[in-house]
Design a protein around this motif. Structure first.
Motif, PDB file in Angstrom:
ATOM      1  N   VAL A 147      -1.464 -13.590  -3.085  1.00  0.00           N
ATOM      2  CA  VAL A 147      -0.261 -13.338  -3.877  1.00  0.00           C
ATOM      3  C   VAL A 147      -0.510 -13.829  -5.296  1.00  0.00           C
ATOM      4  CG1 VAL A 147       2.196 -13.827  -4.153  1.00  0.00           C
ATOM      5  CG2 VAL A 147       1.222 -13.595  -1.856  1.00  0.00           C
ATOM      6  N   ARG A 201      -2.836  -5.088   7.985  1.00  0.00           N
ATOM      7  CA  ARG A 201      -1.595  -5.738   7.600  1.00  0.00           C
ATOM      8  C   ARG A 201      -1.383  -5.553   6.105  1.00  0.00           C
ATOM      9  NH1 ARG A 201      -2.121 -12.068   8.659  1.00  0.00           N
ATOM     10  NH2 ARG A 201      -2.716 -11.268  10.707  1.00  0.00           N
ATOM     11  N   ASN A 206       0.863  -7.033   2.572  1.00  0.00           N
ATOM     12  CA  ASN A 206       1.746  -8.015   1.947  1.00  0.00           C
ATOM     13  C   ASN A 206       1.946  -7.642   0.486  1.00  0.00           C
ATOM     14  OD1 ASN A 206      -1.131  -9.389   1.565  1.00  0.00           O
ATOM     15  ND2 ASN A 206       0.213 -10.275  -0.004  1.00  0.00           N
ATOM     16  N   ALA A 207       3.006  -8.158  -0.105  1.00  0.00           N
ATOM     17  CA  ALA A 207       3.274  -7.919  -1.526  1.00  0.00           C
ATOM     18  C   ALA A 207       2.404  -8.841  -2.357  1.00  0.00           C
ATOM     19  CB  ALA A 207       4.746  -8.151  -1.823  1.00  0.00           C
ATOM     20  N   THR A 222       8.522  -3.952   4.237  1.00  0.00           N
ATOM     21  CA  THR A 222       7.249  -3.521   3.674  1.00  0.00           C
ATOM     22  C   THR A 222       6.896  -2.150   4.227  1.00  0.00           C
ATOM     23  OG1 THR A 222       5.814  -4.382   5.439  1.00  0.00           O
ATOM     24  CG2 THR A 222       6.471  -5.947   3.696  1.00  0.00           C
ATOM     25  N   GLY A 274      12.803  -8.207   2.689  1.00  0.00           N
ATOM     26  CA  GLY A 274      11.426  -8.452   3.095  1.00  0.00           C
ATOM     27  C   GLY A 274      10.740  -7.274   3.744  1.00  0.00           C
ATOM     28  N   TRP A 296       1.129  -3.598  -3.518  1.00  0.00           N
ATOM     29  CA  TRP A 296       0.861  -3.965  -2.120  1.00  0.00           C
ATOM     30  C   TRP A 296      -0.601  -4.307  -1.921  1.00  0.00           C
ATOM     31  CZ3 TRP A 296       5.176  -4.907   0.266  1.00  0.00           C
ATOM     32  CH2 TRP A 296       6.319  -4.163  -0.028  1.00  0.00           C
ATOM     33  N   ARG A 297      -0.873  -5.165  -0.959  1.00  0.00           N
ATOM     34  CA  ARG A 297      -2.230  -5.607  -0.637  1.00  0.00           C
ATOM     35  C   ARG A 297      -2.462  -5.361   0.846  1.00  0.00           C
ATOM     36  NH1 ARG A 297      -3.942 -10.655   1.272  1.00  0.00           N
ATOM     37  NH2 ARG A 297      -6.136 -11.157   0.853  1.00  0.00           N
TER      38      ARG A 297
END
Length: 414
Positions: A124, A54, A56-57, A46, A44, A410-411
């Motif tokens: 996502v 931040r 997230n994937a 990143t 997990g 990535w976001r």
């Protein structure tokens, strides 16, 4: 030329509008070769987002994702491709191939474009389809009207597009041809009025090592007229122009360029520059304006016309991705350019391996760079968890980043 040194005695990074670039120190026939082993992300983990951001994937499990295109309906397209091994004719070629293989930078290319859809808006992508396959090292993508364009390494191909489609099965039509090999990526950017397509074509070699004849049409940005389908060189002397973007207030074309190897850790720096029609930016004869590279047989008349780039991005950072970010797209960030730095191989201490931001004001770079994402490289420089490439605003305004070692999109949000 001024030479500025860091506190530890090494050369300070060459960044900004007036960089202090060290004098060239040729590395000889076996230049510095240092690249981390590709490990990818685990448990997990990143990248590290800058304070206030931040990450997230958005999508995982891709195959060497390099470039991103967002369609009008919010679907996200990802070009999956990789360098293909060329001829090995020397000890350095073999060392370079082995190093790139260990760094997951060469292999069998997937040659496809994947469609990702975040239908429920949770950040996502839960829908994934093969949008196009059977391509030839695809990279740049562009949608103009009902035509979808792909920058294969050997030329631009046009496909019919139906809004909302998750797959294109119709055959494409090739509009022009480029020689492959060397710097193989072919980025695409439509003009603001949709009548032209700009194409980034990198050089075959480092400094025209095999002569200028094999470099014909390379190290340049081409302009393709979509009505006449005629292609011309728009600007030249750009060793490897990859990402391109429009500065929206002046409608000026900008690009990031990977400069030559073998002259030192910070010499010369990669750069971000506006692109003048008919401009010549120095390669292979000179760099950062008219600083002559004496390893290259010279063309003094052409050197005299060389344009100095606008903004240095550090030596060998491999700055590839480029997109415009409007003010406030990320909290606390003004308007400017986001840049995906793939990371170096030709220096004693590694550089790049992050996503950075350069602020703009009045159509020009206006201050020092800021990190958006870092942490792609292990502190001891032996391993890379990822390597950022393409960057683009997502359908919800978040910044999307293609990571071709982590096989992730990535976001980045607030």
């Amino acid at each position: 030329m001024r030479v500025r040194r860091a506190s530890d005695g090494s050369h300070a990074p060459a960044w900004g509008t007036a960089p202090a670039i060290p004098l060239a120190k040729p590395q000889g026939r076996l230049p510095t070769l240092k690249m981390p082993t590709a490990r990818g992300w685990s448990d997990g983990r990143t990248p590290l987002a800058a304070p206030g951001l931040r990450v997230n994937a958005f999508a995982t499990g891709l195959r060497h994702p390099r470039w991103i295109q967002v369609l009008p309906n919010g679907d996200v397209l990802v070009a999956e491709a990789i360098s293909v091994a060329g001829k090995i004719t020397s000890a350095f070629d073999y060392a370079m191939f082995s190093t790139m293989q260990r760094a997951a930078a060469v292999g069998i290319s997937p040659n496809r474009i994947t469609l990702l859809r975040d239908a429920d808006g949770d950040g996502v992508a839960e829908i994934r389809e093969i949008f196009l396959e059977g391509l030839n090292q695809p990279f740049g993508m562009a949608l103009v009207g009902d035509t979808f364009y792909v920058g294969n390494t050997d030329g631009v191909v046009a496909f019919p597009y139906v809004p909302g489609a998750t797959r294109i099965t119709a055959p494409g039509r090739k509009l022009n041809s480029f020689n492959g090999g060397g710097h193989w990526t072919r980025s695409l950017l439509p003009s603001p009025d949709g009548t032209k397509l700009y194409i980034g074509v990198g050089s075959l070699t480092n400094i025209a090592d095999e002569g200028m004849a094999v470099e014909a049409g390379r190290a340049a940005i081409h302009e393709l007229d979509l009505k006449t389908e005629q292609t011309r060189i728009f600007a030249a002397g750009l060793r490897n122009p990859v990402g391109m973007a429009w500065e929206p207030h002046t409608e000026t074309l900008w690009t990031v360029v990977n400069e030559r190897d073998g002259l030192g850790d910070e010499t010369p720096p990669d750069y971000l520059t506006s692109v003048r029609e008919g401009g010549f930016y120095g390669w292979p004869y000179c760099y950062w304006g008219q600083t002559v590279d004496d390893r290259v047989p010279q063309d003094t008349a052409l050197v005299a016309t060389a344009v100095t780039p606008d903004y240095a991005l550090g030596g060998h950072t491999a700055s590839l991705g480029l997109c415009w970010m409007k003010a406030g797209a990320l909290p606390g960030f003004p308007a400017g350019m986001a840049i995906g730095q793939h990371g170096s191989w030709n220096r004693s201490t590694l550089s790049g391996y992050k996503v950075v931001f350069v602020p703009f004001e009045g159509g020009r770079p206006s201050g020092p760079p800021r990190d958006i994402l870092s942490g792609f490289l292990a502190p001891d420089e032996r391993e890379s968890y990822g390597r950022p490439v393409g960057v683009t605003p997502g359908p919800d305004g978040a910044l999307l980043v293609a990571d071709d070692v982590g096989d992730v999109i990535w976001r980045v949000t607030g």
